[in-house]
Write a protein that holds these residues in place. Structure first.
Motif, PDB file in Angstrom:
ATOM      1  N   ARG A 296       9.694  23.526  43.851  1.00  0.00           N
ATOM      2  CA  ARG A 296      10.961  22.788  43.897  1.00  0.00           C
ATOM      3  C   ARG A 296      11.030  21.913  42.671  1.00  0.00           C
ATOM      4  N   CYS A 297      12.243  21.653  42.189  1.00  0.00           N
ATOM      5  CA  CYS A 297      12.313  20.697  41.080  1.00  0.00           C
ATOM      6  C   CYS A 297      11.944  19.309  41.571  1.00  0.00           C
ATOM      7  N   THR A 298      12.019  19.093  42.901  1.00  0.00           N
ATOM      8  CA  THR A 298      11.636  17.794  43.461  1.00  0.00           C
ATOM      9  C   THR A 298      10.190  17.760  43.971  1.00  0.00           C
ATOM     10  N   GLY A 454      13.227  17.356  49.376  1.00  0.00           N
ATOM     11  CA  GLY A 454      13.928  17.498  50.647  1.00  0.00           C
ATOM     12  C   GLY A 454      15.117  16.574  50.806  1.00  0.00           C
ATOM     13  N   ALA A 455      15.844  16.337  49.697  1.00  0.00           N
ATOM     14  CA  ALA A 455      17.005  15.449  49.762  1.00  0.00           C
ATOM     15  C   ALA A 455      18.118  16.055  50.608  1.00  0.00           C
TER      16      ALA A 455
HETATM   17  C1  UN1 Z   1      15.679  22.204  43.389  1.00  0.00           C
HETATM   18  O1  UN1 Z   1      14.470  22.290  43.562  1.00  0.00           O
HETATM   19  O2  UN1 Z   1      16.249  22.822  42.466  1.00  0.00           O
HETATM   20  O3  UN1 Z   1      15.619  17.807  47.481  1.00  0.00           O
HETATM   21  C2  UN1 Z   1      16.570  21.472  44.292  1.00  0.00           C
HETATM   22  C3  UN1 Z   1      15.240  18.962  47.571  1.00  0.00           C
HETATM   23  C4  UN1 Z   1      16.281  20.029  47.804  1.00  0.00           C
HETATM   24  C5  UN1 Z   1      16.851  20.507  46.524  1.00  0.00           C
HETATM   25  C6  UN1 Z   1      15.881  20.869  45.470  1.00  0.00           C
HETATM   26  N1  UN1 Z   1      17.313  19.517  48.663  1.00  0.00           N
HETATM   27  O4  UN1 Z   1      14.073  19.259  47.479  1.00  0.00           O
END
Ligand code: UN1
Length: 505
Positions: A296-298, A454-455
């Protein structure tokens, strides 16, 4: 490892696509192979669009814009309401297709579709709330206001790791704002995009009089992305992916004065303070660092643990790393599915080599045998004394760098001392520490007692610095998809000029 499913992932994908309403001619016989990361096998052959056909599709989307912008926003919201209904009906199939194509666990595949449904609900409400301001004017018998208008075709470039949700964050808002959407999905995940397009078309058919080409999927490689980025009739491109991709796309859009909404690399940190609830912290860190196989980017990539709780906490974390269940993401017991491809595995091994050279002590990181030729790894926990160069770059794999700290201000400075600025967390029961962190983190997202991933869609999603500065999903992110006009109306007979200027003819 037990394989509980039809061994042939290709047959399973074909059955899902057919049920979703995609014609077999769209996923067979093409030149572009699509592989499932579960087994590494080719599951479909899709057809690339030529750059000329892509340009023609964008022209068609522009024609759709000229009609769609005249439809009242709450009526546009009705289309998105129907899209949400169709997504609810297709949730199980689309969620499983996400799992087959992106390798996420089924629970996460379904969660991704739920995120699409959530943003549709949000956008339906928003379609009656595209509010402008009434502004005080210095001139008598005048009224000044701000109004919001449709912008034009919105280009969406999305990444493999959220192959459908990221489209929906953009598309649900763009559609209620009066903008058609042209989507270039990741080369690695075209099948889920075809599935979403079929779902959209069902919603549009139920809506009745939607213009053609409100939503278009362009399958292809870099040239197709470039067609979108260079086309003069695309006033906004929302692009999710690596910082390198953003560096290519951003300046091209700027050169033609188009807007860009960039969601690029993240390098998210969490701070574990002496007062933290360590059981809760352990669960939060495990999900944030290992969930989605670190893709995940997060994803949590850097952990600063106060020296007073370091040994006990990191010991427990290491056992979690040692016992977490890795395997076929369709198996409900699996927590960690495969990496997307071999390149991801190689990048992970390179980063671990660099970490070792920097003096890192590594637990995990080894390959694990999964079904077929999929690339499965045990997530890696790397203990380091300080934030070495390897820690400052984003490696899109399940590696968590763990470092001790002594002083909170120092930990906040380390949180900020990377080129990226997406998400961040602190674990503390001390209100002063929490507030100092919330004010001090330079990221677009800062959390207390939950991990950085996980936003929910209700907040604005995005980050600063090399993350690109874009904001998608909730709050007032919709404003990026509209044109703002300042309107002054004179309902008197005199013509007073602003600032007292005189011009009497
Ligand atoms: C991403 O990894 O590109 O907050 C988005 C989060 C997800 C969105 C991640 N709702 O991890």
């Amino acid at each position: 490892m037990t394989v509980l499913f039809a061994p042939n992932v290709a047959d399973e994908a074909a059955a899902l696509l057919t049920r979703l309403g995609v014609s077999p001619s769209a996923f067979t016989g093409g030149d572009r192979s699509v592989r499932s990361p579960i087994t590494g096998e080719v599951i479909a052959k899709v057809h690339d669009v030529s750059p000329a056909a892509a340009a023609a599709a964008i022209d068609a989307a522009h024609a759709a814009f000229l009609a769609w912008r005249k439809v009242p926003a709450p009526r546009r919201g009705e289309l998105v309401r129907l899209l949400g209904e169709e997504l609810r009906a297709a949730k199980a199939d689309l969620g499983m297709l996400v799992t087959l194509e992106a390798g996420k666990t089924l629970s996460e595949g379904l969660g991704e579709v739920q995120e699409m449904i959530d943003i549709c609900d949000y956008a339906v409400g928003l379609s009656r709330q595209l509010f402008g301001l009434a502004i005080a004017t210095e001139r008598p018998e005048h009224r000044m206001m701000e109004t919001w208008h449709p912008l034009g075709v919105v280009g969406v470039i999305s990444a493999f790791n959220f192959p459908v949700a990221v489209w929906s964050w953009n598309a649900a808002l763009a559609l209620v704002c009066g903008d058609p959407v042209v989507w270039k999905p990741s080369e690695k995940t075209p099948l889920t995009a075809l599935g979403v397009q079929a779902i959209f078309e069902r919603a549009a058919a139920r809506f009745g009089d939607a213009p053609a080409a409100l939503s278009t999927v362009l399958i292809g490689g870099r040239e197709v992305g470039e067609a979108l980025v260079d086309h003069p009739r695309v006033p906004l491109v929302s692009a999710t992916g690596s910082t390198a991709m953003g560096r290519a796309v951003g300046p091209k859009l700027a050169a033609r004065f188009a807007r860009s909404l960039l969601e690029l690399g993240g390098n998210n940190a969490a701070i574990v303070t002496p007062s933290a609830d360590l059981d809760l912290t352990l669960r939060a860190v495990a999900f944030a660092a290992m969930g989605t196989a670190g893709q995940r980017c997060t994803t949590l990539r850097r952990l600063f643990v106060h020296e007073s709780v370091y040994d006990g906490f990191v010991g427990k974390l290491k056992s979690a790393y040692g016992s977490v269940r890795i395997g076929d993401p369709r198996d409900p017991d699996t927590l960690i599915g495969p990496l997307i491809d071999e390149a991801a595995l190689n990048a992970m091994q390179r980063a671990l080599d660099d970490a070792r050279s920097a003096g890192g002590r590594i637990a995990g990181g080894e390959s694990v045998k999964g079904p077929g030729q999929g690339h499965y790894v045990r997530p890696a926990l790397v203990e380091l004394a300080s934030q070495a160069e390897v820690v400052r770059r984003e490696t899109f794999a399940p590696i968590l760098y763990v470092m001790p700290y002594a002083d909170l201000d120092q930990a906040i400075a380390l949180n900020n001392d990377v080129p990226q600025g997406l998400s961040s967390s602190i674990f503390t029961l001390n209100v002063r520490e929490a507030e100092r962190f919330l004010a001090g983190s330079d990221c677009g997202i800062a959390n207390v007692n939950i991990g950085p991933s996980g936003a929910e869609i209700g907040g604005a999603f995005g980050g600063e610095k090399e993350t690109g500065g874009g904001r998608e999903a909730g709050s007032d992110s919709w404003k990026a998809y509209m044109r703002r006009a300042t309107n002054t109306v004179n309902y008197g007979e005199a013509l007073p000029l602003a600032q007292g200027v005189r011009f009497d003819i």
